[in-house]
Design an enzyme around this catalytic site. Structure first.
Site, PDB file in Angstrom:
ATOM      1  N   ASP A 122      67.446  70.541  46.293  1.00  0.00           N
ATOM      2  CA  ASP A 122      66.182  69.598  46.087  1.00  0.00           C
ATOM      3  C   ASP A 122      65.324  70.903  44.765  1.00  0.00           C
ATOM      4  OD1 ASP A 122      63.860  69.471  46.988  1.00  0.00           O
ATOM      5  OD2 ASP A 122      63.465  70.800  47.117  1.00  0.00           O
ATOM      6  N   TYR A 161      59.010  70.481  39.162  1.00  0.00           N
ATOM      7  CA  TYR A 161      59.349  72.201  38.845  1.00  0.00           C
ATOM      8  C   TYR A 161      60.500  72.098  37.111  1.00  0.00           C
ATOM      9  CZ  TYR A 161      60.034  71.262  44.008  1.00  0.00           C
ATOM     10  OH  TYR A 161      59.354  70.939  45.453  1.00  0.00           O
TER      11      TYR A 161
END
Length: 130
Positions: A21, A26
């Site tokens: 994920d 991120y």
């Protein structure tokens, strides 16, 4: 940093982990892609690895298709298993292509969905969601 992300992801894949994920926010697509490639070289079949990533609201709208292509390049993959519209709400005061290209944020989300559907039809993405 990136090396820690790459090593940790590779270790996870070699020990049997199969779902990754990630997201634009991120900032880890490149090291994750490196780990996936190395795991594949060591015998982990790509078809067993399920990669999820997300497009943030500021890239909703007409740029969504370009973001999928960017993510594919960063990850070094031929396809992404699942691309999600990350937090499908308007984030003020951040600007997005929605502000200029669509009459409402709701219409922008619909436009984003259409572009992601096109990416799926082209085989760049296996599944899409919110």
């Amino acid at each position: 940093g990136d090396e820690s992300i790459r090593r940790t992801t590779l270790w996870y894949l070699l020990l049997g982990g199969r779902h990754i994920d990630t997201a634009h926010l991120y900032l880890n697509h490149k090291p994750i892609g490196e780990a996936i490639r190395e795991a594949i070289e060591r015998g982990v079949p790509r078809k067993e690895i399920f990669v999820t990533t997300k497009i943030p609201p500021r890239f909703f709208g007409n740029g969504a298709g370009d973001m999928v292509k960017q993510y594919l390049e960063e990850l070094g993959l031929d396809y992404i298993d699942l691309v999600l519209m990350h937090m499908p709400t308007q984030m003020r005061p951040l600007k997005s292509s929605c502000d200029n290209d669509f009459p409402s944020f709701q219409e922008c989300r619909k436009g984003t969905w259409r572009l992601l559907s096109e990416a799926r039809s082209a085989g760049l993405v296996r599944e899409i969601g919110v």
